[in-house]
Design a protein around this motif. Structure first.
Motif, PDB file in Angstrom:
ATOM      1  N   GLY A  26       0.915 -10.147  14.528  1.00 51.57           N
ATOM      2  CA  GLY A  26       1.402  -8.803  14.791  1.00 51.57           C
ATOM      3  C   GLY A  26       2.909  -8.683  14.827  1.00 51.57           C
ATOM      4  O   GLY A  26       3.436  -7.589  15.016  1.00 51.57           O
ATOM      5  N   THR A  27       3.634  -9.782  14.626  1.00 46.42           N
ATOM      6  CA  THR A  27       5.094  -9.747  14.709  1.00 46.42           C
ATOM      7  C   THR A  27       5.702  -8.885  13.614  1.00 46.42           C
ATOM      8  O   THR A  27       6.659  -8.152  13.852  1.00 46.42           O
ATOM      9  CB  THR A  27       5.656 -11.183  14.619  1.00 46.42           C
ATOM     10  OG1 THR A  27       5.068 -11.962  15.647  1.00 46.42           O
ATOM     11  CG2 THR A  27       7.151 -11.190  14.760  1.00 46.42           C
ATOM     12  N   HIS A  28       5.174  -8.946  12.414  1.00 46.30           N
ATOM     13  CA  HIS A  28       5.778  -8.263  11.271  1.00 46.30           C
ATOM     14  C   HIS A  28       4.928  -7.098  10.759  1.00 46.30           C
ATOM     15  O   HIS A  28       5.036  -6.723   9.599  1.00 46.30           O
ATOM     16  CB  HIS A  28       6.025  -9.258  10.143  1.00 46.30           C
ATOM     17  CG  HIS A  28       6.883 -10.415  10.536  1.00 46.30           C
ATOM     18  ND1 HIS A  28       8.218 -10.278  10.810  1.00 46.30           N
ATOM     19  CD2 HIS A  28       6.594 -11.717  10.732  1.00 46.30           C
ATOM     20  CE1 HIS A  28       8.719 -11.448  11.149  1.00 46.30           C
ATOM     21  NE2 HIS A  28       7.749 -12.350  11.110  1.00 46.30           N
ATOM     22  N   ASP A  29       4.105  -6.515  11.598  1.00 47.25           N
ATOM     23  CA  ASP A  29       3.208  -5.453  11.145  1.00 47.25           C
ATOM     24  C   ASP A  29       3.955  -4.233  10.628  1.00 47.25           C
ATOM     25  O   ASP A  29       3.597  -3.667   9.597  1.00 47.25           O
ATOM     26  CB  ASP A  29       2.261  -5.029  12.264  1.00 47.25           C
ATOM     27  CG  ASP A  29       1.181  -6.059  12.516  1.00 47.25           C
ATOM     28  OD1 ASP A  29       1.091  -7.030  11.738  1.00 47.25           O
ATOM     29  OD2 ASP A  29       0.431  -5.899  13.494  1.00 47.25           O
ATOM     30  N   TRP A  30       4.997  -3.793  11.320  1.00 47.99           N
ATOM     31  CA  TRP A  30       5.739  -2.614  10.878  1.00 47.99           C
ATOM     32  C   TRP A  30       6.448  -2.874   9.560  1.00 47.99           C
ATOM     33  O   TRP A  30       6.518  -2.000   8.700  1.00 47.99           O
ATOM     34  CB  TRP A  30       6.751  -2.163  11.934  1.00 47.99           C
ATOM     35  CG  TRP A  30       6.087  -1.496  13.078  1.00 47.99           C
ATOM     36  CD1 TRP A  30       5.943  -1.976  14.347  1.00 47.99           C
ATOM     37  CD2 TRP A  30       5.431  -0.218  13.062  1.00 47.99           C
ATOM     38  NE1 TRP A  30       5.250  -1.092  15.115  1.00 47.99           N
ATOM     39  CE2 TRP A  30       4.920   0.005  14.352  1.00 47.99           C
ATOM     40  CE3 TRP A  30       5.220   0.744  12.093  1.00 47.99           C
ATOM     41  CZ2 TRP A  30       4.218   1.161  14.682  1.00 47.99           C
ATOM     42  CZ3 TRP A  30       4.522   1.887  12.425  1.00 47.99           C
ATOM     43  CH2 TRP A  30       4.040   2.086  13.708  1.00 47.99           C
ATOM     44  N   GLN A  31       6.966  -4.067   9.381  1.00 49.31           N
ATOM     45  CA  GLN A  31       7.633  -4.403   8.128  1.00 49.31           C
ATOM     46  C   GLN A  31       6.639  -4.366   6.968  1.00 49.31           C
ATOM     47  O   GLN A  31       6.955  -3.854   5.894  1.00 49.31           O
ATOM     48  CB  GLN A  31       8.269  -5.777   8.233  1.00 49.31           C
ATOM     49  CG  GLN A  31       9.026  -6.195   6.991  1.00 49.31           C
ATOM     50  CD  GLN A  31       9.651  -7.571   7.123  1.00 49.31           C
ATOM     51  OE1 GLN A  31       9.543  -8.207   8.159  1.00 49.31           O
ATOM     52  NE2 GLN A  31      10.296  -8.008   6.084  1.00 49.31           N
ATOM     53  N   VAL A  32       5.450  -4.859   7.180  1.00 47.75           N
ATOM     54  CA  VAL A  32       4.412  -4.836   6.145  1.00 47.75           C
ATOM     55  C   VAL A  32       4.037  -3.397   5.809  1.00 47.75           C
ATOM     56  O   VAL A  32       3.881  -3.042   4.636  1.00 47.75           O
ATOM     57  CB  VAL A  32       3.173  -5.637   6.600  1.00 47.75           C
ATOM     58  CG1 VAL A  32       2.004  -5.426   5.657  1.00 47.75           C
ATOM     59  CG2 VAL A  32       3.515  -7.107   6.703  1.00 47.75           C
ATOM     60  N   GLU A  39       6.079   0.249  -1.897  1.00 47.16           N
ATOM     61  CA  GLU A  39       5.349  -0.136  -3.112  1.00 47.16           C
ATOM     62  C   GLU A  39       4.533   1.030  -3.655  1.00 47.16           C
ATOM     63  O   GLU A  39       4.489   1.279  -4.868  1.00 47.16           O
ATOM     64  CB  GLU A  39       4.432  -1.323  -2.811  1.00 47.16           C
ATOM     65  CG  GLU A  39       3.557  -1.760  -3.957  1.00 47.16           C
ATOM     66  CD  GLU A  39       4.318  -2.475  -5.055  1.00 47.16           C
ATOM     67  OE1 GLU A  39       3.779  -2.561  -6.170  1.00 47.16           O
ATOM     68  OE2 GLU A  39       5.446  -2.933  -4.808  1.00 47.16           O
ATOM     69  N   ARG A  40       3.900   1.783  -2.774  1.00 47.44           N
ATOM     70  CA  ARG A  40       3.110   2.943  -3.187  1.00 47.44           C
ATOM     71  C   ARG A  40       4.000   3.999  -3.854  1.00 47.44           C
ATOM     72  O   ARG A  40       3.647   4.574  -4.883  1.00 47.44           O
ATOM     73  CB  ARG A  40       2.390   3.529  -1.975  1.00 47.44           C
ATOM     74  CG  ARG A  40       1.293   4.483  -2.331  1.00 47.44           C
ATOM     75  CD  ARG A  40       0.567   4.973  -1.113  1.00 47.44           C
ATOM     76  NE  ARG A  40       1.497   5.804  -0.346  1.00 47.44           N
ATOM     77  CZ  ARG A  40       1.565   5.856   0.970  1.00 47.44           C
ATOM     78  NH1 ARG A  40       0.754   5.139   1.686  1.00 47.44           N
ATOM     79  NH2 ARG A  40       2.419   6.630   1.569  1.00 47.44           N
ATOM     80  N   GLN A  41       5.174   4.242  -3.267  1.00 44.51           N
ATOM     81  CA  GLN A  41       6.102   5.204  -3.860  1.00 44.51           C
ATOM     82  C   GLN A  41       6.617   4.707  -5.209  1.00 44.51           C
ATOM     83  O   GLN A  41       6.757   5.484  -6.153  1.00 44.51           O
ATOM     84  CB  GLN A  41       7.262   5.463  -2.908  1.00 44.51           C
ATOM     85  CG  GLN A  41       6.870   6.239  -1.682  1.00 44.51           C
ATOM     86  CD  GLN A  41       8.026   6.381  -0.709  1.00 44.51           C
ATOM     87  OE1 GLN A  41       9.073   5.775  -0.877  1.00 44.51           O
ATOM     88  NE2 GLN A  41       7.813   7.176   0.324  1.00 44.51           N
ATOM     89  N   PHE A  42       6.897   3.419  -5.309  1.00 41.40           N
ATOM     90  CA  PHE A  42       7.366   2.843  -6.567  1.00 41.40           C
ATOM     91  C   PHE A  42       6.316   3.001  -7.663  1.00 41.40           C
ATOM     92  O   PHE A  42       6.628   3.386  -8.786  1.00 41.40           O
ATOM     93  CB  PHE A  42       7.715   1.368  -6.353  1.00 41.40           C
ATOM     94  CG  PHE A  42       8.153   0.662  -7.595  1.00 41.40           C
ATOM     95  CD1 PHE A  42       9.379   0.941  -8.176  1.00 41.40           C
ATOM     96  CD2 PHE A  42       7.330  -0.285  -8.184  1.00 41.40           C
ATOM     97  CE1 PHE A  42       9.781   0.291  -9.325  1.00 41.40           C
ATOM     98  CE2 PHE A  42       7.732  -0.944  -9.333  1.00 41.40           C
ATOM     99  CZ  PHE A  42       8.957  -0.662  -9.910  1.00 41.40           C
TER     100      PHE A  42
END
Length: 74
Positions: A26-32, A39-42
């Motif tokens: 759960g440390t990097h959940d917001w970054q993911v 990626e979706r916008q790209f």
């Protein structure tokens, strides 16, 4: 095996091999989540669709999650 058990096992193995411990679950959940959104916008731009943000959803969640004293009046 749960996430916590897997983390403990990975930490133990890293300690045995003198390697740094893995990050806690759960440390990097917001970054993911941010990277997934980018990626979706790209991909929308590549598909020649408008890459718009979901401001209505963000506004609705902000009203629901923020305490009454911190809500912005609009």
């Amino acid at each position: 095996m749960s996430i916590t058990q897997q983390h403990l096992l990975d930490s133990y193995r890293a300690r045995q091999h003198d390697e740094p411990a893995p990050p806690a679950p759960g440390t990097h959940d917001w970054q993911v989540a941010r990277e997934w959104r980018d990626e979706r916008q790209f991909r929308a731009v590549l598909a020649e669709r408008p890459a718009r943000r979901r401001k209505r959803i963000r506004h609705a969640l902000g009203r629901w999650l923020l305490p009454a004293g911190r809500r912005a009046t609009r």
